[in-house]
Write a protein that holds these residues in place. Sequence first.
Motif, mmCIF file in Angstrom:
data_model
loop_
_atom_site.group_PDB
_atom_site.id
_atom_site.type_symbol
_atom_site.label_atom_id
_atom_site.label_comp_id
_atom_site.label_asym_id
_atom_site.label_seq_id
_atom_site.Cartn_x
_atom_site.Cartn_y
_atom_site.Cartn_z
ATOM 1 N N LEU A 30 0.072 -19.294 -68.757
ATOM 2 C CA LEU A 30 0.462 -18.092 -68.023
ATOM 3 C C LEU A 30 -0.752 -17.422 -67.389
ATOM 4 O O LEU A 30 -1.865 -17.493 -67.902
ATOM 5 N N ARG A 31 -0.529 -16.737 -66.292
ATOM 6 C CA ARG A 31 -1.566 -15.864 -65.721
ATOM 7 C C ARG A 31 -1.638 -14.583 -66.533
ATOM 8 O O ARG A 31 -0.739 -14.275 -67.325
ATOM 9 N N GLU A 32 -2.696 -13.827 -66.348
ATOM 10 C CA GLU A 32 -2.766 -12.500 -66.958
ATOM 11 C C GLU A 32 -1.596 -11.661 -66.430
ATOM 12 O O GLU A 32 -1.377 -11.570 -65.228
ATOM 13 N N GLY A 33 -0.852 -11.066 -67.335
ATOM 14 C CA GLY A 33 0.331 -10.305 -66.941
ATOM 15 C C GLY A 33 1.589 -11.146 -66.858
ATOM 16 O O GLY A 33 2.680 -10.603 -66.641
ATOM 17 N N ALA A 83 7.522 -11.339 -74.248
ATOM 18 C CA ALA A 83 6.124 -11.008 -74.519
ATOM 19 C C ALA A 83 5.314 -11.169 -73.244
ATOM 20 O O ALA A 83 5.662 -11.937 -72.342
ATOM 21 N N VAL A 84 4.210 -10.424 -73.173
ATOM 22 C CA VAL A 84 3.364 -10.405 -71.980
ATOM 23 C C VAL A 84 1.963 -10.897 -72.353
ATOM 24 O O VAL A 84 1.414 -10.516 -73.403
ATOM 25 N N LYS A 85 1.375 -11.710 -71.495
ATOM 26 C CA LYS A 85 -0.012 -12.155 -71.703
ATOM 27 C C LYS A 85 -0.950 -11.051 -71.233
ATOM 28 O O LYS A 85 -0.863 -10.610 -70.100
ATOM 29 N N TYR A 132 7.119 -12.132 -59.649
ATOM 30 C CA TYR A 132 6.928 -13.176 -60.660
ATOM 31 C C TYR A 132 7.606 -14.453 -60.161
ATOM 32 O O TYR A 132 8.681 -14.832 -60.617
ATOM 33 N N LYS A 133 6.968 -15.109 -59.224
ATOM 34 C CA LYS A 133 7.615 -16.188 -58.476
ATOM 35 C C LYS A 133 7.668 -17.507 -59.242
ATOM 36 O O LYS A 133 8.704 -18.166 -59.313
ATOM 37 N N ASN A 134 6.517 -17.906 -59.794
ATOM 38 C CA ASN A 134 6.407 -19.256 -60.351
ATOM 39 C C ASN A 134 6.844 -19.277 -61.814
ATOM 40 O O ASN A 134 6.259 -18.596 -62.662
ATOM 41 N N MET A 135 7.838 -20.090 -62.107
ATOM 42 C CA MET A 135 8.468 -20.100 -63.422
ATOM 43 C C MET A 135 8.536 -21.514 -63.970
ATOM 44 O O MET A 135 8.819 -22.465 -63.231
ATOM 45 N N LEU A 136 8.335 -21.626 -65.280
ATOM 46 C CA LEU A 136 8.536 -22.893 -65.977
ATOM 47 C C LEU A 136 9.669 -22.727 -66.977
ATOM 48 O O LEU A 136 9.622 -21.848 -67.843
ATOM 49 N N ASP A 137 10.674 -23.581 -66.853
ATOM 50 C CA ASP A 137 11.806 -23.615 -67.777
ATOM 51 C C ASP A 137 11.510 -24.709 -68.805
ATOM 52 O O ASP A 137 11.530 -25.904 -68.486
ATOM 53 N N ILE A 138 11.238 -24.303 -70.032
ATOM 54 C CA ILE A 138 10.827 -25.213 -71.102
ATOM 55 C C ILE A 138 12.045 -25.552 -71.952
ATOM 56 O O ILE A 138 12.640 -24.681 -72.574
ATOM 57 N N GLY A 139 12.423 -26.828 -71.969
ATOM 58 C CA GLY A 139 13.685 -27.222 -72.577
ATOM 59 C C GLY A 139 14.816 -26.958 -71.609
ATOM 60 O O GLY A 139 15.846 -26.383 -71.961
ATOM 61 N N CYS A 140 14.619 -27.408 -70.370
ATOM 62 C CA CYS A 140 15.544 -27.058 -69.278
ATOM 63 C C CYS A 140 16.889 -27.756 -69.383
ATOM 64 O O CYS A 140 17.840 -27.385 -68.702
ATOM 65 N N GLY A 141 16.983 -28.784 -70.222
ATOM 66 C CA GLY A 141 18.263 -29.453 -70.403
ATOM 67 C C GLY A 141 18.813 -30.022 -69.110
ATOM 68 O O GLY A 141 18.095 -30.656 -68.328
ATOM 69 N N THR A 142 20.077 -29.771 -68.857
ATOM 70 C CA THR A 142 20.732 -30.313 -67.661
ATOM 71 C C THR A 142 20.528 -29.444 -66.420
ATOM 72 O O THR A 142 21.116 -29.713 -65.378
ATOM 73 N N GLU A 158 3.386 -30.135 -76.591
ATOM 74 C CA GLU A 158 2.332 -30.883 -75.914
ATOM 75 C C GLU A 158 2.226 -30.454 -74.444
ATOM 76 O O GLU A 158 1.736 -31.191 -73.598
ATOM 77 N N LEU A 159 2.705 -29.244 -74.161
ATOM 78 C CA LEU A 159 2.705 -28.725 -72.804
ATOM 79 C C LEU A 159 1.311 -28.782 -72.192
ATOM 80 O O LEU A 159 0.332 -28.323 -72.784
ATOM 81 N N GLU A 160 1.217 -29.355 -70.994
ATOM 82 C CA GLU A 160 -0.059 -29.417 -70.289
ATOM 83 C C GLU A 160 0.213 -29.567 -68.799
ATOM 84 O O GLU A 160 1.308 -29.908 -68.370
ATOM 85 N N GLY A 161 -0.823 -29.268 -67.998
ATOM 86 C CA GLY A 161 -0.717 -29.460 -66.565
ATOM 87 C C GLY A 161 -0.190 -28.265 -65.799
ATOM 88 O O GLY A 161 0.024 -28.361 -64.586
ATOM 89 N N PHE A 162 0.025 -27.144 -66.486
ATOM 90 C CA PHE A 162 0.520 -25.941 -65.821
ATOM 91 C C PHE A 162 -0.491 -24.810 -66.021
ATOM 92 O O PHE A 162 -1.066 -24.651 -67.102
ATOM 93 N N SER A 163 -0.680 -24.018 -64.966
ATOM 94 C CA SER A 163 -1.604 -22.884 -65.051
ATOM 95 C C SER A 163 -1.138 -21.785 -64.115
ATOM 96 O O SER A 163 -0.395 -22.030 -63.149
ATOM 97 N N ASN A 164 -1.561 -20.567 -64.425
ATOM 98 C CA ASN A 164 -1.243 -19.395 -63.597
ATOM 99 C C ASN A 164 0.254 -19.201 -63.377
ATOM 100 O O ASN A 164 0.688 -18.724 -62.321
ATOM 101 N N LEU A 165 1.044 -19.566 -64.381
ATOM 102 C CA LEU A 165 2.480 -19.319 -64.285
ATOM 103 C C LEU A 165 2.755 -17.825 -64.362
ATOM 104 O O LEU A 165 2.108 -17.090 -65.111
ATOM 105 N N ASP A 166 3.726 -17.372 -63.598
ATOM 106 C CA ASP A 166 4.166 -15.981 -63.679
ATOM 107 C C ASP A 166 5.117 -15.774 -64.854
ATOM 108 O O ASP A 166 5.095 -14.724 -65.504
#
Length: 245
Positions: free
Chosen positions: A130-133, A243-245, A36-46, A93-101
């Motif tokens: 997110l990608r499937e899984g 949760a899992v997609k 699960y390499k590609n990650m998005l931190d939402i509200g990443c702060g500092t 308003e998250l946009e521009g990301f796809s196939n996230l692990d």
Amino acid sequence: MSSYERFAEVYDELMTDIPYAEYVEWIQSFAPAQSYKNMLDIGCGTGTLALLLQEAGYNVSGIDLSEDMLSVASARMNAAGIAMPLFAMSMDELEGFSNLDVAIIPIDSINYVKEEQNVIETLKRIFESLREGGQLFFDVHSLFKMDEIFLDGPFTYDDGEISYVWHTEPGEAPHSVYHQMTFFVQTEDGLYERFDEEHFQRTFAYEQYVKWLKEIGFSQIEVSADWTNDQPADENERIFIRAVK
């Protein structure tokens, strides 16, 4: 949602009690970086947690509503020699990301989303990204913390360089709180500069989050509390949801 404004300057000093390493371990136990390499931190702060996750082997990108927070995060990554993509963006308003692990919304960040529909929209947009899984990890304040602990103020803090007085009052919406904070920060000349912040947070019963996740299409939903594998109880303070997609 709060922009955090000057709070970004003192945020790290006030978050030293957060066991970030345990957050990394929680994610790793279900989504190891090898798979699960590609990650998005939402509200990443500092960027404190984002840096630890990057060092653990993930390819992390981050979004935050506050450009001040992102400025601190960018400086942190530069000091570590890491080129991490960081974007100023509202989570609903998250946009521009796809196939996230993996997507994470750490340290009660989603509790800064004021309206129920915006919370649902946030979860929908993450599902679409997110990608499937792929997996979503997030945590929220419990009803007990929002309705009782937060309202048992005021709270104070003083380490000689940073002091604050933190007042709380219930919001109009159920399980919501206004945080009114007055900070005194020592300057280079030894004097103290004052600034004020007001933040709003709202939470929902964990069963409601689970219901929304299922309606959106997530499965294998797991809920625990207070950095343990235990199911939530009446006086837990922080709820963790995967949760899992």
